[in-house]
Every structure is written in structure tokens, then in C-alpha cells.
Motif scaffolding. Structure first.
Motif, PDB file in Angstrom:
ATOM      1  N   VAL A 145      40.605  66.826  59.787  1.00 30.80           N
ATOM      2  CA  VAL A 145      41.741  67.290  60.585  1.00 30.80           C
ATOM      3  C   VAL A 145      42.255  66.086  61.364  1.00 30.80           C
ATOM      4  O   VAL A 145      41.480  65.411  62.042  1.00 30.80           O
ATOM      5  N   ARG A 146      43.535  65.809  61.237  1.00 36.06           N
ATOM      6  CA  ARG A 146      44.158  64.727  61.997  1.00 36.06           C
ATOM      7  C   ARG A 146      45.087  65.348  63.028  1.00 36.06           C
ATOM      8  O   ARG A 146      46.058  66.012  62.683  1.00 36.06           O
ATOM      9  N   ASP A 147      44.764  65.130  64.289  1.00 34.22           N
ATOM     10  CA  ASP A 147      45.595  65.616  65.382  1.00 34.22           C
ATOM     11  C   ASP A 147      46.608  64.550  65.768  1.00 34.22           C
ATOM     12  O   ASP A 147      46.307  63.354  65.731  1.00 34.22           O
ATOM     13  N   HIS A 157      49.231  68.873  63.937  1.00 32.65           N
ATOM     14  CA  HIS A 157      48.015  68.400  63.274  1.00 32.65           C
ATOM     15  C   HIS A 157      48.177  68.549  61.765  1.00 32.65           C
ATOM     16  O   HIS A 157      49.115  69.198  61.286  1.00 32.65           O
TER      17      HIS A 157
END
Length: 122
Positions: free
Chosen positions: A19-21, A26
Motif C-alpha cells: 500500500v502506497r500512501d 493511496h
């Protein structure tokens, strides 16, 4: 003579590998059969030139995106001034050299099949 084997692979985006915030959103990422697929969630108020430019270090997004909008609406302006809007059910190709932003007060959720690998890496 060689025969290519069939590949059938599946992963669920609700159990992402990563997961890239980022500011106002995101991206959920899965790696499947050597490919990267991302589900991007952009909250109302998100704009690439405001929220992603500092991380990217470029004047516009330099990533090719190919995908489909699941919900919400995304506006895009290419560096040449051309604009388009994609909404639910729309399939898109967005070439490098663009700005994008969420239209309205609903999050924009989309699947990206070509641009997720390097997107929003810090």
C-alpha cells in the motif's frame, strides 16, 4: 518445437502486496504473473500538480497510465492543453505529460495496469 504454457494467476486487491500512501489518497498494489496492478484511490481535492509534483520532481506526471475508472471522476490536462474527463466504466490511456485531479466530492477509484509500478514511490 516449444509450447508456451498457459498462465492463470489471480490476487485480490483487498489483500494487496503493498500500500502506497500519498496526500489525499493511496494505492493498493498486487504483483500477479510478473505484472503490477494498482487500485488508486484519490480523495476529493486531490490534484497531481499540488500533491504529487513535490515527490515526482517533474512539472507534470511522466507515467503512462492504462486502466479503468471504477467510481468518481478524474479530469486530465495534457501538457499541450488537451483536456478530458473519465468516469465510472470508462477505460483510459493517459500518455506521459499530464496533470490530473478529482472532480466533485466523491473519491475517484481506478485500476491502473501500466503505471502502478513506479507511481508514488518515495
Amino acid at each position: 518445437m516449444s509450447t508456451l504454457g498457459a498462465v492463470l494467476a489471480a490476487k485480490n486487491l483487498d489483500s494487496p502486496d503493498e500500500v502506497r500512501d500519498f496526500a489525499h489518497g493511496h494505492m493498493d498494489i498486487v504483483q500477479v504473473a510478473g505484472r503490477t496492478v494498482g487500485r488508486m484511490v484519490f480523495e476529493p481535492g486531490w490534484r497531481w500538480s499540488v500533491h504529487m509534483r513535490p515527490t515526482a520532481g517533474t512539472d507534470s506526471c511522466r507515467v503512462l497510465h492504462t486502466g479503468a475508472v471504477l467510481s468518481g471522476r478524474l479530469a486530465v490536462r495534457m501538457d499541450d492543453g488537451t483536456e478530458a474527463v473519465a468516469g465510472p466504466g470508462d477505460v483510459f490511456v493517459i500518455e506521459p505529460g499530464h496533470d490530473g485531479w478529482v472532480l466533485g466530492d466523491e473519491p475517484c477509484v481506478l485500476l491502473d495496469f501500466t503505471g502502478a509500478g513506479g507511481y508514488a514511490r518515495h
